[in-house]
Design a protein around this motif. Structure first.
Motif: not given
Length: 273
Positions: A86-87, A90-91, A137, A187, A189, A196, A198
């Motif tokens: 997603r994003d 980025r995700t 990251f 970063i 979660e 997830i 990020t």
């Protein structure tokens, strides 16, 4: 004459089999003794040859492809099509398999995945493999935890942590704790059964860094690791486990993965020269 030759071959085969001392033992002669069995320290072939077999990653290469992936400890490979990337890249969302057991008997949870990557980033030993994850990251802005910390805190890591591995002041301790809480922790979660990631920016090689054969992305048994003296998962004190030597690492010889083989013993005195 032919019958005699056949008989001799059969006799020789029987004798050869009879001379096998340990028929239930497979002996593999490697190029060297492993440097360590800590997947966040290991960066050599001999260590990796062991770690590949005892640890697993979130994903693996599909067959002999170097471009396609298959699930390993994740139930799906994230793609834009399935909505798990997603994003704009980025995700990344990884649903975690249920019912998987570590060699210790502990059950794999998404928290183990979060612990594994946070421990890797905080561990970051000099000249080790974790720089690749840090680059991923941070959008390649940093390649070491210490440079990353300095950008966050405004002071060099060496001014925040003394040679005795203790903070140099109460203010330095607050900065170190803040770095974990505000930079490292977000970063990776856990949401339900998903982990997830990020990223600061889209990073093309990210999935390749997570795939099996990248020991730095091995999934650790967090309960076992903590019980054996590895980072305890707390923001206060993580620096005590940063950039330590192979022998100082509690996971140097303590191994609990989910791979097809379980480490029984590493008898370093038995290495042959």
């Amino acid at each position: 004459m032919k019958k005699l030759l056949v008989l001799l071959v059969l006799v020789m085969a029987f004798v050869s089999f009879a001379e096998v001392k340990n028929p239930d033992t497979f002996i593999y002669l490697g190029i060297a003794d492993p440097e360590t069995l800590d997947p966040h320290y290991a960066y050599d072939t001999a260590s990796s040859n062991v770690l590949f077999n005892v640890y697993e990653n979130l994903i693996m290469y599909e067959g002999d492809s170097l471009e396609s992936f298959a699930p390993m400890l994740s139930t799906e490979v994230p793609t834009y099509e399935n909505g798990l990337i997603r994003d704009g890249g980025r995700t990344f969302v990884f649903p975690i398999r249920e019912g998987v057991k570590f060699h210790s008997g502990n059950t794999l949870t998404p928290a183990d995945v979060e612990y594994s990557f946070e421990r890797a980033l905080l561990f970051d030993r000099s000249g080790g493999p974790i720089k690749m994850l840090i680059e991923a990251f941070t959008g390649a802005e940093f390649s070491s935890l210490q440079a990353w910390f300095e950008a966050y805190s405004g002071i060099p890591y060496s001014e925040a942590v003394g040679p005795d591995r203790n903070p140099t002041s109460p203010e330095a301790r607050d900065l170190l704790i803040g770095f974990y809480n505000e930079v490292i922790d977000p970063i990776v979660e856990v949401e339900g059964n998903n982990v997830i990631f990020t990223l600061a920016e889209p990073y093309g090689p990210f999935m390749w860094l997570l795939a099996h054969y990248g020991t730095w992305s091995s999934i650790l048994d967090s309960q076992y690791s903590i019980a054996n003296g590895a980072w305890d998962g707390n923001p206060d004190g993580w620096w005590k486990w940063h950039d330590i030597s192979a022998e100082e690492s509690p996971l140097h010889t303590a191994v609990s993965g989910t791979g097809p083989y379980k480490l029984v013993e590493w008898d370093r005195a038995e290495q042959k020269t």
